[in-house]
Design a protein around this motif. Structure first.
Motif, PDB file in Angstrom:
ATOM      1  N   TYR A   1     -36.314 -30.595  13.489  1.00  0.00           N
ATOM      2  CA  TYR A   1     -35.137 -31.422  13.729  1.00  0.00           C
ATOM      3  C   TYR A   1     -34.349 -31.627  12.433  1.00  0.00           C
ATOM      4  N   ARG A   2     -33.087 -31.975  12.597  1.00  0.00           N
ATOM      5  CA  ARG A   2     -32.234 -32.357  11.472  1.00  0.00           C
ATOM      6  C   ARG A   2     -32.085 -33.872  11.551  1.00  0.00           C
ATOM      7  N   ALA A   3     -32.696 -34.569  10.601  1.00  0.00           N
ATOM      8  CA  ALA A   3     -32.724 -36.023  10.649  1.00  0.00           C
ATOM      9  C   ALA A   3     -31.721 -36.603   9.662  1.00  0.00           C
ATOM     10  N   ALA A   4     -30.977 -37.620  10.096  1.00  0.00           N
ATOM     11  CA  ALA A   4     -29.999 -38.297   9.245  1.00  0.00           C
ATOM     12  C   ALA A   4     -30.314 -39.790   9.247  1.00  0.00           C
ATOM     13  N   ALA A   5     -30.830 -40.280   8.120  1.00  0.00           N
ATOM     14  CA  ALA A   5     -31.120 -41.705   7.968  1.00  0.00           C
ATOM     15  C   ALA A   5     -29.872 -42.410   7.438  1.00  0.00           C
ATOM     16  N   VAL A   6     -29.518 -43.514   8.058  1.00  0.00           N
ATOM     17  CA  VAL A   6     -28.241 -44.176   7.803  1.00  0.00           C
ATOM     18  C   VAL A   6     -28.395 -45.384   6.875  1.00  0.00           C
ATOM     19  N   ASN A   7     -27.515 -45.474   5.900  1.00  0.00           N
ATOM     20  CA  ASN A   7     -27.309 -46.720   5.162  1.00  0.00           C
ATOM     21  C   ASN A   7     -26.173 -47.465   5.863  1.00  0.00           C
ATOM     22  N   PRO A   8     -26.451 -48.580   6.541  1.00  0.00           N
ATOM     23  CA  PRO A   8     -25.375 -49.324   7.199  1.00  0.00           C
ATOM     24  C   PRO A   8     -24.411 -49.911   6.167  1.00  0.00           C
TER      25      PRO A   8
ATOM     26  N   PRO B   1     -31.757 -29.826  16.349  1.00  0.00           N
ATOM     27  CA  PRO B   1     -31.085 -30.960  16.997  1.00  0.00           C
ATOM     28  C   PRO B   1     -31.061 -32.180  16.072  1.00  0.00           C
ATOM     29  N   LEU B   2     -29.947 -32.910  16.101  1.00  0.00           N
ATOM     30  CA  LEU B   2     -29.773 -34.049  15.201  1.00  0.00           C
ATOM     31  C   LEU B   2     -30.507 -35.283  15.721  1.00  0.00           C
ATOM     32  N   VAL B   3     -31.180 -35.968  14.796  1.00  0.00           N
ATOM     33  CA  VAL B   3     -31.827 -37.252  15.082  1.00  0.00           C
ATOM     34  C   VAL B   3     -31.280 -38.269  14.094  1.00  0.00           C
ATOM     35  N   LEU B   4     -30.670 -39.327  14.611  1.00  0.00           N
ATOM     36  CA  LEU B   4     -30.088 -40.374  13.771  1.00  0.00           C
ATOM     37  C   LEU B   4     -31.112 -41.496  13.616  1.00  0.00           C
TER      38      LEU B   4
ATOM     39  N   ALA C   1     -26.926 -36.394  20.090  1.00  0.00           N
ATOM     40  CA  ALA C   1     -28.029 -36.637  19.170  1.00  0.00           C
ATOM     41  C   ALA C   1     -29.050 -37.584  19.796  1.00  0.00           C
ATOM     42  N   ALA C   2     -30.249 -37.540  19.258  1.00  0.00           N
ATOM     43  CA  ALA C   2     -31.242 -38.573  19.558  1.00  0.00           C
ATOM     44  C   ALA C   2     -31.065 -39.681  18.528  1.00  0.00           C
TER      45      ALA C   2
ATOM     46  N   PHE D   1     -37.040 -34.759  25.619  1.00  0.00           N
ATOM     47  CA  PHE D   1     -35.647 -35.042  25.964  1.00  0.00           C
ATOM     48  C   PHE D   1     -34.603 -34.465  24.999  1.00  0.00           C
ATOM     49  N   HIS D   2     -35.037 -33.903  23.860  1.00  0.00           N
ATOM     50  CA  HIS D   2     -34.057 -33.541  22.841  1.00  0.00           C
ATOM     51  C   HIS D   2     -34.443 -32.210  22.174  1.00  0.00           C
ATOM     52  N   THR D   3     -34.207 -31.127  22.884  1.00  0.00           N
ATOM     53  CA  THR D   3     -34.566 -29.810  22.354  1.00  0.00           C
ATOM     54  C   THR D   3     -33.343 -28.917  22.318  1.00  0.00           C
TER      55      THR D   3
END
Length: 255
Positions: free
Chosen positions: A50-57, A23-26, A91-92, A253-255
């Motif tokens: 989890y698949r985590a995606a850290a964002v550069n705004p 599951p994606l976690v932003l 996503a979470a 909550f996110h499985t």
């Protein structure tokens, strides 16, 4: 960690990916900060499945987009495009400090894209009232401040007494900070504060002078956990406690 550039409407948003499946976690950073702030939490989430995606705004790293006339809704739309591009809906979303506003705005604007949100140092409603915070901010905005003076002011404004403010001495993006401040001022509180209908976990540093806790009004939707020996920079101050709380919330909550 794998960097990736995603087309997001008028913007191009760079992300750092941790994990191949799950599951994606932003992960949304604090004001004027970038994806690198999640270089410790990202791998932990990947190890937890989890698949985590850290964002550069916008304005950070390789991320680009309009920097004028922007609201929180525009910054939230960038996140929505990332989720859709990664085929990660729902996503979470985890937002640190100012990132909590963008996370809530996304959950309010696009509730179908969000399962739950975690908010670290969730300010935006109750203004700071500690005199030492304002003195520290005055020092930070003083021309010709030395590195040692800057470090001391950062500690006074954003970190707990036992914490080292070194993580915020670098990794700051001035253009990002400017667009985010303007976006926050241009967006009514009621547009984003409620965070849609997603379950909310708030992790609040007990020494946070920048974002005093607000009395939340969301009933069973919200869980608030106080974090000792932590302030506004709690992502760096108590990483083990933060990781444990985040993963517990995600498993619920996110499985």
């Amino acid at each position: 960690m794998r960097p990736k550039l995603i087309e997001a409407g008028k913007a191009k948003i760079e992300i750092e990916l941790y994990g191949e499946v799950g599951p994606l976690v932003l992960l949304v950073p604090a004001l004027g900060r970038g994806a690198a702030d999640y270089s410790e939490l990202g791998p932990i989430l990947a190890d937890a499945g989890y698949r985590a995606a850290a964002v550069n705004p916008r304005g950070a790293g390789e991320s680009k987009g309009p920097l004028e006339g922007v609201t929180l809704h525009d910054l939230a739309a960038d996140l929505a495009m990332v989720i859709e591009a990664l085929d990660g809906a729902p996503a979470a979303v985890i937002g640190h400090a100012f990132g909590n506003r963008i996370a809530r705005c996304l959950a309010a604007d696009r509730p179908e894209l969000v399962t739950c949100i975690t908010l670290l140092a969730a300010g935006g409603k109750v203004p700071p009232d500690a005199p030492e915070f304002f003195e520290a901010m005055k020092a930070l905005n003083t021309k010709g401040i030395t590195e040692e003076q800057r470090k001391a002011a950062l500690k006074e404004a954003f970190f707990a007494r036992k914490s080292d403010p070194a993580p915020w001495m670098t990794g700051n993006w001035a253009a990002t900070a400017r667009v985010e401040r303007a976006a926050g001022q241009a967006t009514p509180l009621d547009d984003w504060w409620g965070g849609g209908n997603a379950p909310i976990l708030v992790l609040q540093g007990l020494e946070d002078r920048s974002a005093p806790p607000a009395k939340e009004e969301f009933g069973d939707r919200i869980t608030v956990q106080d974090i000792p020996d932590a302030a506004h920079g709690l992502l760096f101050e108590q990483p083990a406690v933060i990781s444990e709380a985040v993963i517990k919330h995600l498993k619920k909550f996110h499985t």
